[in-house]
Scaffold this motif. Structure first.
Motif, PDB file in Angstrom:
ATOM      1  N   UNK A  10       0.838  -1.211   0.000  1.00  0.00           N
ATOM      2  CA  UNK A  10       0.000   0.000   0.000  1.00  0.00           C
ATOM      3  C   UNK A  10       0.871   1.258   0.000  1.00  0.00           C
ATOM      4  N   UNK A  13       2.021   1.813  -3.478  1.00  0.00           N
ATOM      5  CA  UNK A  13       0.913   2.312  -4.310  1.00  0.00           C
ATOM      6  C   UNK A  13       0.641   3.783  -4.000  1.00  0.00           C
ATOM      7  N   UNK A  17       0.356   6.903  -6.477  1.00  0.00           N
ATOM      8  CA  UNK A  17      -0.870   7.719  -6.548  1.00  0.00           C
ATOM      9  C   UNK A  17      -0.518   9.192  -6.321  1.00  0.00           C
ATOM     10  N   UNK A  20       1.050  10.679  -9.420  1.00  0.00           N
ATOM     11  CA  UNK A  20       0.055  10.914 -10.487  1.00  0.00           C
ATOM     12  C   UNK A  20      -0.855  12.084 -10.141  1.00  0.00           C
ATOM     13  N   UNK A  59     -13.320   2.082 -14.272  1.00  0.00           N
ATOM     14  CA  UNK A  59     -13.222   1.295 -13.040  1.00  0.00           C
ATOM     15  C   UNK A  59     -13.482  -0.186 -13.277  1.00  0.00           C
ATOM     16  N   UNK A  61     -13.068  -2.408 -10.472  1.00  0.00           N
ATOM     17  CA  UNK A  61     -13.262  -2.992  -9.153  1.00  0.00           C
ATOM     18  C   UNK A  61     -11.954  -3.420  -8.520  1.00  0.00           C
ATOM     19  N   UNK A  62     -11.932  -3.764  -7.225  1.00  0.00           N
ATOM     20  CA  UNK A  62     -13.087  -4.010  -6.356  1.00  0.00           C
ATOM     21  C   UNK A  62     -13.824  -2.758  -5.877  1.00  0.00           C
ATOM     22  N   UNK A  63     -13.302  -1.549  -6.119  1.00  0.00           N
ATOM     23  CA  UNK A  63     -14.071  -0.358  -5.765  1.00  0.00           C
ATOM     24  C   UNK A  63     -15.323  -0.317  -6.628  1.00  0.00           C
ATOM     25  N   UNK A  68     -15.382   5.103  -6.389  1.00  0.00           N
ATOM     26  CA  UNK A  68     -14.399   5.807  -7.220  1.00  0.00           C
ATOM     27  C   UNK A  68     -14.827   7.268  -7.384  1.00  0.00           C
ATOM     28  N   UNK A  72     -12.913  10.792  -6.446  1.00  0.00           N
ATOM     29  CA  UNK A  72     -12.651  11.825  -7.463  1.00  0.00           C
ATOM     30  C   UNK A  72     -13.365  13.140  -7.155  1.00  0.00           C
TER      31      UNK A  72
ATOM     32  N   UNK B  17      -4.775   6.481 -12.115  1.00  0.00           N
ATOM     33  CA  UNK B  17      -5.117   6.675 -10.694  1.00  0.00           C
ATOM     34  C   UNK B  17      -6.212   5.685 -10.286  1.00  0.00           C
ATOM     35  N   UNK B  18      -7.207   5.501 -11.148  1.00  0.00           N
ATOM     36  CA  UNK B  18      -8.309   4.571 -10.847  1.00  0.00           C
ATOM     37  C   UNK B  18      -7.782   3.145 -10.695  1.00  0.00           C
ATOM     38  N   UNK B  20      -4.739   2.228  -9.795  1.00  0.00           N
ATOM     39  CA  UNK B  20      -3.957   2.127  -8.551  1.00  0.00           C
ATOM     40  C   UNK B  20      -4.867   2.131  -7.326  1.00  0.00           C
ATOM     41  N   UNK B  21      -5.934   2.945  -7.363  1.00  0.00           N
ATOM     42  CA  UNK B  21      -6.885   2.958  -6.241  1.00  0.00           C
ATOM     43  C   UNK B  21      -7.529   1.582  -6.076  1.00  0.00           C
ATOM     44  N   UNK B  22      -7.794   0.916  -7.181  1.00  0.00           N
ATOM     45  CA  UNK B  22      -8.376  -0.426  -7.086  1.00  0.00           C
ATOM     46  C   UNK B  22      -7.371  -1.444  -6.550  1.00  0.00           C
ATOM     47  N   UNK B  23      -6.105  -1.300  -6.945  1.00  0.00           N
ATOM     48  CA  UNK B  23      -5.078  -2.184  -6.361  1.00  0.00           C
ATOM     49  C   UNK B  23      -4.979  -1.939  -4.857  1.00  0.00           C
ATOM     50  N   UNK B  24      -5.075  -0.657  -4.482  1.00  0.00           N
ATOM     51  CA  UNK B  24      -5.023  -0.299  -3.049  1.00  0.00           C
ATOM     52  C   UNK B  24      -6.218  -0.888  -2.303  1.00  0.00           C
TER      53      UNK B  24
END
Lengths: 87, 87
Positions: A10, A13, A17, A20, A59, A61-63, A68, A72, B17-18, B20-24
């Motif tokens: 994390x 990551x 993030x 970016x 997107x 997932x898993x978000x 998402x 944003x 960014x999306x 990486x957020x999902x990996x997180x």
């Protein structure tokens, strides 16, 4: 993997993030300068909706799409204020 | 570069960014599973502060440390709720 291993991942990551987000901010500042030259408004709800539609579509997932967009919405708040600060 | 060019660049950054957020989020869900096994609390203010300290230190601008933390506070809200949902 243990919690410490996941947290190391994390942290890596988060560094990516952060990098970016800064590239995004630099681009937003450039747009702000152009808007200032053209006396165009900083707040453009149509463009903001495009951003949300874009990330919801990107997107995988898993978000959820809503999660998402929640993230944003904060990103857009920060970027909008940053454009205003530079004017 | 014109506004349309900057926005194309922003759209590409947003896709990254999306992702990486999902990996997180996937890593956070794994941590949530381990916490559930260990009956450990989801909310760990010390760890959250470590995350903020880490991204503030990793930040190289043009975002300020406060702006980066503002964004990560939303990210942490979403991730914390996601861990809870899975329990």
């Amino acid at each position: 993997m243990e919690i410490a291993d996941w947290r190391k991942k994390i942290d890596e990551l988060d560094e990516q993030i952060t990098a970016l987000l800064n590239q995004r901010a630099a681009a937003a500042v450039e747009i702000g300068k152009i808007k200032l030259q053209n006396t165009a408004p900083i707040y453009e709800p149509k463009r903001e909706q495009q951003v949300y539609d874009h990330v919801r579509a990107a997107n995988s997932g898993p978000l959820t799409a809503t999660e998402v967009q929640d993230i944003f919405e904060r990103i857009m708040d920060v970027m909008r204020n940053k454009q205003k600060d530079r004017q």
